[in-house]
Design a protein around this motif. Sequence first.
Motif, short mmCIF file in Angstrom:
data_model
loop_
_atom_site.label_atom_id
_atom_site.label_comp_id
_atom_site.label_asym_id
_atom_site.label_seq_id
_atom_site.Cartn_x
_atom_site.Cartn_y
_atom_site.Cartn_z
N VAL A 1 0.92 -1.20 0.17
CA VAL A 1 0.02 -0.11 -0.04
C VAL A 1 0.71 1.11 -0.17
O VAL A 1 1.67 1.38 0.99
CB VAL A 1 -0.96 0.03 1.09
N ILE A 2 0.73 2.06 -1.03
CA ILE A 2 1.63 3.43 -1.37
C ILE A 2 0.75 4.48 -1.07
O ILE A 2 -0.03 4.60 -1.86
CB ILE A 2 2.48 3.28 -2.58
N ARG A 3 1.16 5.56 -0.50
CA ARG A 3 0.44 6.75 -0.68
C ARG A 3 1.12 7.34 -1.57
O ARG A 3 2.16 7.68 -1.82
CB ARG A 3 0.82 7.56 0.81
N VAL A 4 -0.04 7.79 -2.54
CA VAL A 4 0.22 8.68 -3.74
C VAL A 4 0.10 10.10 -3.57
O VAL A 4 0.83 10.88 -4.49
CB VAL A 4 -0.51 7.94 -4.92
N THR A 5 -0.50 10.69 -2.71
CA THR A 5 -0.66 12.15 -2.42
C THR A 5 -1.20 12.27 -1.09
O THR A 5 -1.97 11.66 -0.51
CB THR A 5 -1.58 12.88 -3.33
N ASP A 6 -0.76 13.42 -0.29
CA ASP A 6 -1.10 13.56 0.94
C ASP A 6 -1.52 15.06 1.35
O ASP A 6 -1.37 15.63 2.34
CB ASP A 6 -0.06 13.33 1.97
N ASP A 7 -1.94 15.81 0.23
CA ASP A 7 -2.16 17.13 0.15
C ASP A 7 -3.78 17.27 -0.03
O ASP A 7 -4.55 18.44 -0.40
CB ASP A 7 -1.42 17.92 -0.91
N PHE A 8 -4.70 16.56 0.20
CA PHE A 8 -6.26 16.60 0.30
C PHE A 8 -6.64 16.89 1.76
O PHE A 8 -5.98 16.39 2.54
CB PHE A 8 -6.56 15.27 -0.12
N THR A 9 -7.69 17.54 1.79
CA THR A 9 -8.47 17.48 3.02
C THR A 9 -9.26 16.55 3.09
O THR A 9 -9.24 15.84 4.48
CB THR A 9 -9.46 19.07 2.87
N CYS A 10 -10.06 16.06 2.29
CA CYS A 10 -11.16 15.09 2.39
C CYS A 10 -11.43 14.26 0.93
O CYS A 10 -12.20 14.72 0.08
CB CYS A 10 -12.62 15.78 2.90
N PRO A 11 -10.35 13.53 0.56
CA PRO A 11 -10.52 12.99 -0.89
C PRO A 11 -11.72 11.91 -0.77
O PRO A 11 -11.98 11.35 0.13
CB PRO A 11 -9.16 12.03 -0.96
N ASN A 12 -12.07 11.96 -1.81
CA ASN A 12 -13.38 11.27 -2.30
C ASN A 12 -13.50 10.63 -3.43
O ASN A 12 -12.62 9.39 -3.73
CB ASN A 12 -14.70 12.29 -2.18
N GLY A 13 -14.42 10.91 -4.54
CA GLY A 13 -14.49 10.01 -5.87
C GLY A 13 -13.16 10.24 -6.72
O GLY A 13 -12.45 11.15 -6.59
N LEU A 14 -12.95 9.11 -7.45
CA LEU A 14 -11.93 9.17 -8.26
C LEU A 14 -12.06 8.49 -9.54
O LEU A 14 -12.69 7.44 -9.55
CB LEU A 14 -10.46 8.97 -7.44
N ALA A 15 -11.26 8.71 -10.61
CA ALA A 15 -11.39 8.03 -11.89
C ALA A 15 -10.51 8.54 -12.80
O ALA A 15 -9.85 9.62 -12.74
CB ALA A 15 -12.77 8.44 -12.56
N PHE A 16 -9.88 7.43 -13.44
CA PHE A 16 -8.58 7.59 -14.67
C PHE A 16 -9.45 8.29 -16.05
O PHE A 16 -10.52 8.05 -16.18
CB PHE A 16 -8.05 6.50 -14.79
N SER A 17 -8.51 9.02 -16.64
CA SER A 17 -8.81 9.58 -17.85
C SER A 17 -8.88 8.34 -18.75
O SER A 17 -8.50 7.08 -18.48
CB SER A 17 -7.83 10.48 -18.25
N LEU A 18 -9.48 8.31 -20.03
CA LEU A 18 -9.37 7.36 -20.83
C LEU A 18 -8.03 6.57 -21.13
O LEU A 18 -7.96 5.28 -21.27
CB LEU A 18 -10.03 7.68 -22.29
N ASP A 19 -7.11 7.30 -21.29
CA ASP A 19 -5.82 6.83 -21.46
C ASP A 19 -5.02 6.51 -20.36
O ASP A 19 -3.86 6.06 -20.34
CB ASP A 19 -4.85 7.71 -22.53
N GLU A 20 -5.63 6.50 -19.19
CA GLU A 20 -4.93 6.29 -17.82
C GLU A 20 -3.72 7.18 -17.44
O GLU A 20 -3.14 6.82 -16.44
CB GLU A 20 -4.62 4.94 -17.60
N ARG A 21 -3.56 8.32 -18.30
CA ARG A 21 -2.42 9.33 -18.00
C ARG A 21 -2.58 10.21 -17.12
O ARG A 21 -1.71 10.97 -16.49
CB ARG A 21 -1.93 9.74 -19.42
N GLN A 22 -4.15 10.31 -16.66
CA GLN A 22 -4.50 11.45 -15.77
C GLN A 22 -5.47 10.60 -14.83
O GLN A 22 -6.10 9.89 -15.12
CB GLN A 22 -5.25 12.42 -16.48
N LEU A 23 -5.28 11.02 -13.48
CA LEU A 23 -6.33 10.78 -12.48
C LEU A 23 -6.93 11.99 -11.69
O LEU A 23 -6.50 12.78 -11.42
CB LEU A 23 -5.53 10.06 -11.41
N TYR A 24 -8.18 11.82 -11.93
CA TYR A 24 -9.27 13.03 -11.35
C TYR A 24 -9.68 12.29 -10.02
O TYR A 24 -9.87 11.37 -9.74
CB TYR A 24 -10.35 13.06 -12.04
N ILE A 25 -9.45 13.55 -8.85
CA ILE A 25 -9.82 13.14 -7.47
C ILE A 25 -10.69 14.32 -7.11
O ILE A 25 -10.14 15.24 -7.22
CB ILE A 25 -8.49 12.99 -6.55
#
Length: 305
Positions: free
Chosen positions: A169-193
Amino acid sequence: MSETRYEILDERFRRSVKLTENLDCIWSEGRWTEGPVYVPAYRSVIWSDIPNDRRLRWDETTGAVGVFHGNAGTYTNGATLDRQGRIVACEHGTRRVVRWEHDGSYSILADRYDGTRLNSPNDVVVKSDGSVWFTDPAYGIESDYEGFQAEAEQDGEHVYRIDPQSGEVIRVTDDFTCPNGLAFSLDERQLYIADSGGTRYASGEHHIRVFDVSEDGRLSGGAIFAECSNGFFDGFRLDTKGRIWTSAGDGVHCYDSDGSLIGKILLPERVSNLCFGGPKLNQLFITATASLYRVLLPTTGARTF
């Protein structure tokens, strides 16, 4: 069945919906519905009624609704399918991410980071390489309403990745207040959070951020992609044109890939999450407060399984 109201903000949205299409209310006996996932093998949609600690199943062949499983102390929230068609789900009650195997058993994918318990995993996506990405806010431990009240053991509310080979289990980002939904772009080169910090903190976050994803799973960037114009973003999914269909206070909001809010499907209840389903992935299933809704679209959801 109820009349659906569409708010057209851009002509691109007019071609993404059918204005004469009504909204089907499939079920409306919950307290706070969440985590819909369409399972082709079952010809069903499975979703959660979190405060009542149960997962419901709607059979598209018969229209019947029944309890899939419940009263197990799991208080399941977000869920998705992996590339083998297995359900991967976030459990507030057990503070873990699990995978339901084809034989009905389950495997624990993550329940700790750096030796201490997670907060309450909230939403999850699976990348094509088999890595599992999930958010870990504290909704499930702040009271007994959606889990079990407990002290946080992590130093904040973060986003994690489970390595497909090692299971680390790897922490990928720690600068959110309250992370919720997430999804990848179609080419998986971007991640929306989504950051829904405004639901619990005075800082007021109510936006979706977008990150670049490196080949080795690291995130960079993190600019704000969109600010919610009504309430807060929760769960969301993409269609085959890269548009984001997301939950909001007044219904479902649709954003083009350039960040423009192009339209809304207005609902009588606050929306928590959604997924595309049906044989053609052109049915949008929406969890909203007490209910599960369905609307047929001239739009196809991005295939993630």
